[in-house]
Design a protein around this motif. Sequence first.
Motif, PDB file in Angstrom:
ATOM      1  N   GLU A   1       0.833  -1.208   0.000  1.00  0.00           N
ATOM      2  CA  GLU A   1       0.000   0.000   0.000  1.00  0.00           C
ATOM      3  C   GLU A   1       0.865   1.254   0.000  1.00  0.00           C
ATOM      4  OE1 GLU A   1      -2.521  -0.364   3.360  1.00  0.00           O
ATOM      5  OE2 GLU A   1      -3.819  -1.895   2.442  1.00  0.00           O
ATOM      6  N   GLN A   2       1.964   1.191   0.742  1.00  0.00           N
ATOM      7  CA  GLN A   2       2.859   2.346   0.792  1.00  0.00           C
ATOM      8  C   GLN A   2       3.507   2.602  -0.566  1.00  0.00           C
ATOM      9  OE1 GLN A   2       5.955   2.047   3.704  1.00  0.00           O
ATOM     10  NE2 GLN A   2       6.898   3.992   3.153  1.00  0.00           N
ATOM     11  N   VAL A   3       3.972   1.525  -1.221  1.00  0.00           N
ATOM     12  CA  VAL A   3       4.592   1.684  -2.537  1.00  0.00           C
ATOM     13  C   VAL A   3       3.584   2.246  -3.539  1.00  0.00           C
ATOM     14  CG1 VAL A   3       5.641   0.444  -4.474  1.00  0.00           C
ATOM     15  CG2 VAL A   3       6.302  -0.116  -2.137  1.00  0.00           C
ATOM     16  N   LEU A   4       2.333   1.746  -3.474  1.00  0.00           N
ATOM     17  CA  LEU A   4       1.289   2.253  -4.370  1.00  0.00           C
ATOM     18  C   LEU A   4       1.036   3.733  -4.106  1.00  0.00           C
ATOM     19  CD1 LEU A   4      -0.787   1.484  -6.563  1.00  0.00           C
ATOM     20  CD2 LEU A   4      -2.417   1.022  -4.727  1.00  0.00           C
ATOM     21  N   ARG A   5       1.020   4.109  -2.832  1.00  0.00           N
ATOM     22  CA  ARG A   5       0.769   5.509  -2.475  1.00  0.00           C
ATOM     23  C   ARG A   5       1.918   6.404  -2.941  1.00  0.00           C
ATOM     24  NH1 ARG A   5      -0.371   4.604   2.242  1.00  0.00           N
ATOM     25  NH2 ARG A   5       1.594   5.056   3.309  1.00  0.00           N
ATOM     26  N   VAL A   6       3.147   5.934  -2.777  1.00  0.00           N
ATOM     27  CA  VAL A   6       4.297   6.715  -3.241  1.00  0.00           C
ATOM     28  C   VAL A   6       4.254   6.867  -4.763  1.00  0.00           C
ATOM     29  CG1 VAL A   6       6.809   6.779  -3.411  1.00  0.00           C
ATOM     30  CG2 VAL A   6       5.727   6.087  -1.276  1.00  0.00           C
ATOM     31  N   GLY A   7       3.849   5.782  -5.446  1.00  0.00           N
ATOM     32  CA  GLY A   7       3.691   5.860  -6.898  1.00  0.00           C
ATOM     33  C   GLY A   7       2.647   6.876  -7.301  1.00  0.00           C
ATOM     34  N   GLN A   8       1.535   6.923  -6.546  1.00  0.00           N
ATOM     35  CA  GLN A   8       0.499   7.918  -6.826  1.00  0.00           C
ATOM     36  C   GLN A   8       1.027   9.329  -6.593  1.00  0.00           C
ATOM     37  OE1 GLN A   8      -2.570   5.355  -4.472  1.00  0.00           O
ATOM     38  NE2 GLN A   8      -3.759   6.892  -5.555  1.00  0.00           N
ATOM     39  N   ASN A   9       1.844   9.482  -5.560  1.00  0.00           N
ATOM     40  CA  ASN A   9       2.441  10.802  -5.308  1.00  0.00           C
ATOM     41  C   ASN A   9       3.323  11.224  -6.482  1.00  0.00           C
ATOM     42  OD1 ASN A   9       1.211  10.865  -2.817  1.00  0.00           O
ATOM     43  ND2 ASN A   9       3.030  10.213  -1.681  1.00  0.00           N
ATOM     44  N   ALA A  10       4.143  10.282  -6.965  1.00  0.00           N
ATOM     45  CA  ALA A  10       4.997  10.583  -8.114  1.00  0.00           C
ATOM     46  C   ALA A  10       4.153  10.923  -9.338  1.00  0.00           C
ATOM     47  CB  ALA A  10       5.907   9.392  -8.417  1.00  0.00           C
ATOM     48  N   LEU A  11       3.036  10.227  -9.505  1.00  0.00           N
ATOM     49  CA  LEU A  11       2.125  10.503 -10.619  1.00  0.00           C
ATOM     50  C   LEU A  11       1.528  11.900 -10.488  1.00  0.00           C
ATOM     51  CD1 LEU A  11       0.788   9.130 -13.118  1.00  0.00           C
ATOM     52  CD2 LEU A  11      -1.065   8.417 -11.594  1.00  0.00           C
ATOM     53  N   TYR A  12       1.147  12.260  -9.262  1.00  0.00           N
ATOM     54  CA  TYR A  12       0.569  13.584  -9.021  1.00  0.00           C
ATOM     55  C   TYR A  12       1.564  14.686  -9.365  1.00  0.00           C
ATOM     56  CZ  TYR A  12      -1.284  17.618  -6.521  1.00  0.00           C
ATOM     57  OH  TYR A  12      -1.731  18.882  -6.199  1.00  0.00           O
ATOM     58  N   PHE A  13       2.818  14.463  -9.018  1.00  0.00           N
ATOM     59  CA  PHE A  13       3.853  15.458  -9.313  1.00  0.00           C
ATOM     60  C   PHE A  13       4.432  15.289 -10.717  1.00  0.00           C
ATOM     61  CE2 PHE A  13       3.989  15.577  -4.614  1.00  0.00           C
ATOM     62  CZ  PHE A  13       3.782  16.936  -4.448  1.00  0.00           C
ATOM     63  N   GLU A  14       3.774  14.462 -11.526  1.00  0.00           N
ATOM     64  CA  GLU A  14       4.086  14.293 -12.948  1.00  0.00           C
ATOM     65  C   GLU A  14       5.468  13.683 -13.192  1.00  0.00           C
ATOM     66  OE1 GLU A  14       3.411  18.241 -14.230  1.00  0.00           O
ATOM     67  OE2 GLU A  14       1.327  18.169 -13.623  1.00  0.00           O
ATOM     68  N   ASP A  15       5.963  12.932 -12.236  1.00  0.00           N
ATOM     69  CA  ASP A  15       7.180  12.148 -12.444  1.00  0.00           C
ATOM     70  C   ASP A  15       6.756  10.781 -12.978  1.00  0.00           C
ATOM     71  OD1 ASP A  15       9.000  14.056 -11.617  1.00  0.00           O
ATOM     72  OD2 ASP A  15       8.771  13.525  -9.509  1.00  0.00           O
ATOM     73  N   TYR A  16       6.358  10.780 -14.250  1.00  0.00           N
ATOM     74  CA  TYR A  16       5.688   9.606 -14.802  1.00  0.00           C
ATOM     75  C   TYR A  16       6.610   8.389 -14.873  1.00  0.00           C
ATOM     76  CZ  TYR A  16       2.465  13.311 -16.091  1.00  0.00           C
ATOM     77  OH  TYR A  16       1.615  14.382 -16.046  1.00  0.00           O
ATOM     78  N   MET A  17       7.842   8.609 -15.301  1.00  0.00           N
ATOM     79  CA  MET A  17       8.771   7.486 -15.401  1.00  0.00           C
ATOM     80  C   MET A  17       9.001   6.844 -14.030  1.00  0.00           C
ATOM     81  SD  MET A  17       9.776   7.001 -18.582  1.00  0.00           S
ATOM     82  CE  MET A  17      11.354   6.167 -18.454  1.00  0.00           C
ATOM     83  N   LEU A  18       9.176   7.681 -13.016  1.00  0.00           N
ATOM     84  CA  LEU A  18       9.404   7.161 -11.668  1.00  0.00           C
ATOM     85  C   LEU A  18       8.167   6.435 -11.151  1.00  0.00           C
ATOM     86  CD1 LEU A  18      11.179   6.914  -9.167  1.00  0.00           C
ATOM     87  CD2 LEU A  18      10.349   9.161  -8.431  1.00  0.00           C
ATOM     88  N   SER A  19       6.989   7.005 -11.392  1.00  0.00           N
ATOM     89  CA  SER A  19       5.760   6.377 -10.902  1.00  0.00           C
ATOM     90  C   SER A  19       5.582   4.981 -11.495  1.00  0.00           C
ATOM     91  CB  SER A  19       4.546   7.256 -11.220  1.00  0.00           C
ATOM     92  OG  SER A  19       4.234   7.239 -12.596  1.00  0.00           O
ATOM     93  N   ILE A  20       5.943   4.800 -12.753  1.00  0.00           N
ATOM     94  CA  ILE A  20       5.812   3.485 -13.392  1.00  0.00           C
ATOM     95  C   ILE A  20       6.639   2.442 -12.655  1.00  0.00           C
ATOM     96  CG2 ILE A  20       6.464   2.189 -15.469  1.00  0.00           C
ATOM     97  CD1 ILE A  20       5.497   4.568 -17.125  1.00  0.00           C
ATOM     98  N   GLN A  21       7.818   2.831 -12.205  1.00  0.00           N
ATOM     99  CA  GLN A  21       8.667   1.874 -11.492  1.00  0.00           C
ATOM    100  C   GLN A  21       8.015   1.431 -10.184  1.00  0.00           C
ATOM    101  OE1 GLN A  21      11.049   0.897 -13.536  1.00  0.00           O
ATOM    102  NE2 GLN A  21      10.190   2.556 -14.772  1.00  0.00           N
ATOM    103  N   TYR A  22       7.350   2.354  -9.480  1.00  0.00           N
ATOM    104  CA  TYR A  22       6.641   1.971  -8.257  1.00  0.00           C
ATOM    105  C   TYR A  22       5.476   1.041  -8.565  1.00  0.00           C
ATOM    106  CZ  TYR A  22       9.234   5.447  -5.553  1.00  0.00           C
ATOM    107  OH  TYR A  22      10.222   6.149  -4.917  1.00  0.00           O
ATOM    108  N   PHE A  23       4.719   1.356  -9.614  1.00  0.00           N
ATOM    109  CA  PHE A  23       3.577   0.501  -9.960  1.00  0.00           C
ATOM    110  C   PHE A  23       4.058  -0.877 -10.427  1.00  0.00           C
ATOM    111  CE2 PHE A  23       1.661   4.823 -11.068  1.00  0.00           C
ATOM    112  CZ  PHE A  23       1.173   5.003  -9.777  1.00  0.00           C
ATOM    113  N   ASN A  24       5.207  -0.918 -11.098  1.00  0.00           N
ATOM    114  CA  ASN A  24       5.781  -2.214 -11.485  1.00  0.00           C
ATOM    115  C   ASN A  24       5.996  -3.103 -10.258  1.00  0.00           C
ATOM    116  OD1 ASN A  24       5.881  -1.392 -14.149  1.00  0.00           O
ATOM    117  ND2 ASN A  24       8.082  -1.010 -14.178  1.00  0.00           N
ATOM    118  N   ARG A  25       6.502  -2.490  -9.192  1.00  0.00           N
ATOM    119  CA  ARG A  25       6.798  -3.264  -7.978  1.00  0.00           C
ATOM    120  C   ARG A  25       5.519  -3.817  -7.356  1.00  0.00           C
ATOM    121  NH1 ARG A  25      11.134   0.914  -5.153  1.00  0.00           N
ATOM    122  NH2 ARG A  25      12.591   0.999  -6.920  1.00  0.00           N
ATOM    123  N   VAL A  26       4.475  -2.998  -7.343  1.00  0.00           N
ATOM    124  CA  VAL A  26       3.205  -3.457  -6.773  1.00  0.00           C
ATOM    125  C   VAL A  26       2.630  -4.593  -7.620  1.00  0.00           C
ATOM    126  CG1 VAL A  26       0.875  -2.792  -6.113  1.00  0.00           C
ATOM    127  CG2 VAL A  26       2.753  -1.182  -5.796  1.00  0.00           C
TER     128      VAL A  26
END
Length: 691
Positions: free
Chosen positions: A24-49
């Motif tokens: 849940e934490q990794v998903l939330r951090v990925g959403q934060n990265a998505l919100y701040f438009e760090d799309y490449m980084l957010s994908i890596q978090y979603f990959n892990r989930v």
Amino acid sequence: MNKLVLFIALLVSSVASYAQVNTEQVLRVGQNALYFEDYMLSIQYFNRVILSKPYLAQPYFFRAIAKLNLEDYIGAEQDATKAIELNPYLTDAWEVRGVARQNLGHNTEAISDYEHALQLVPRNRQLLFNKALAQQDCGELAAADSTFNDLLRYYPGFDSGYLGRARLRLEQADTVAAIADIDKTMNINKNAVNAYIMRADIAISRESDFASATADMDEAIRLQPRLAGLYVNRAYLRYKNDDFFGAMADFDYAIELDPLNEAAIFNRALLEMETAANDKALVDLDRLIQLDPSNTRAYYNRSIVNHAKGRHAEAAADITKVIEDVPELPDPYFMRSEFLYAKGDMRSAERDYNKGIALSKKVQSMSGEFDSGSIAPTGTDDSGTSRRNNNDGVPEGASPAHAPEASAEAARRFATLLTVANNAEIHEEYNNTAIRGKVQDRNIHIEPESWMELAYYSPVNELRATTYYIKEVDDINASRMLRFIIRVTPSVPSLDSESSARHFESIEYYNSYLATHKPRAIDYIGRALDFITIHDYTSAIRDIDRAIELTPDLAVAHMLRAQAAFHNFQLEDGQIPDNLPAGDALTLNTMRRKALDDVLSDLSAAIELSPNMAEAWYNKAVAHLQVDDFTSALAALNRAIELKPEMGEAWYNRGYVYLRLGNNRLGIADLSRAGQLGILPAYNLIKRISN
């Protein structure tokens, strides 16, 4: 015994609870990265989930949003589809998939997605708007009209809705209604940049009221000052208003904003020709042809400039390109006749003259296929005097056989100022529409990912792993027989002076050690890596030769020698002078091929000793790409991906190869996977290919 069972049960429960919280934490951090438009980084978090819990819909959905913002529409569609399969009640997933499909041109499927979502959330503004656009794009104009009417009845203050309907009205040839909707848009939102652009474009297409159109374009540029296409169109309007210098300034600035903007470069060349600045025009026309070797307009106008400069053979060669492209047009034959006559080829000139006469009889039946306009082909003679068309369309000084209608047709096709038609494109709406973080918009030089290195250093990259595992390398590191740890990395960072000094000291250490001890292969490997670190590849190869003599079955040694030889080859290749005599060039090509053959031989030896070394297969592909051997590169990349599917560089290079082979579908699919694995240039290349 019962206490032990209870303890184990509590321990398992605790671990499971921690894993749940961690996911849940990794998903939330990925959403934060998505919100701040760090799309490449957010994908890596979603990959892990997804790797941890592939049955969850949310990480696929959020990854689809990230890919949508990166314009990886195929990847976004696939992830949204997976999210829908896992949770068909996830309304936003239907919307995301609809937007992805719409951008792929699959409008019928997009409409179906929007309708499904509208069943879950009736009267949703964005869904209705996107559905109307998709209906128009697939030719369902009446249905689009009905959807726009429903949308504006529910949301009478929605400015984009009126602008979208204005676009529909233009397709229905109802300009009056379109202008009324544009005016309504401006009443609601004075900063609606597309409204100004669209109203100016209407004036351009109707050849009317250029002054007010220029004012609209001024306002659009004020609101969107970094869009090169706006300057191209304002320059056209300024030219129509006899503001020649203003037009030239706009073309200059458009090219400054977008150095590859072909419309701006072409238009500037035409204005330069009109002012007898033939040398400048020639530079721009050469640039155009370099960007697009099939640009018939550029060849046509360059032939005029070359002829004016007395370069009659070059002029004839250029106009021949035009004739090959439009053999039914008489005027290029007359022009080539004139050029050939000037260079003394009377027989060929007469043949072209007769061909032009024959085609002139058919000219009235010809239909145009380019935008109409007003500027005719111009050139200058060597004295700098402008050679403009006279009033009846016959270029002064040209062959008297020029048919007026033929010259006008050629001018209309090839020497008319171009405008940019898509400045006011109406795009689908979605909540994440900001620009920051869109790596696909960065100006990245497109080339394959390079060598997988054995090195002492690897860069820090939060998007993806920067080291790979090779068992033989891990065994060497575990032996602790080297002074530094070897890493397997796709890129090596630059070293500061202190780090470099450590490796010069290390070389001195090995010099002393090898002079006083029995030589071992590992010692030569260590010193060779020091030499590679300081870019002394020749010395490195010499050391690896000794290592292989001592231990011929050392796969890492063959891998390392191939690496040093490859980099040595790249250095030497970059020092080859231009314009070599034919014999010397042949010898150099033979030497280049021999050098690459040596690289490939070592990689084959490494593979023979370690068949599952994916990095060796990958490097074979990189070597093959140096000589555009796409077939061999593709075979090697297939094997590398089979052995190590997490190697993003291999997916990227295979996508690159597919594109070079003309298979865009497979190329984009591989690039999408590469981007998902953290290879940043993949999205830039997807965008370039898709546009």
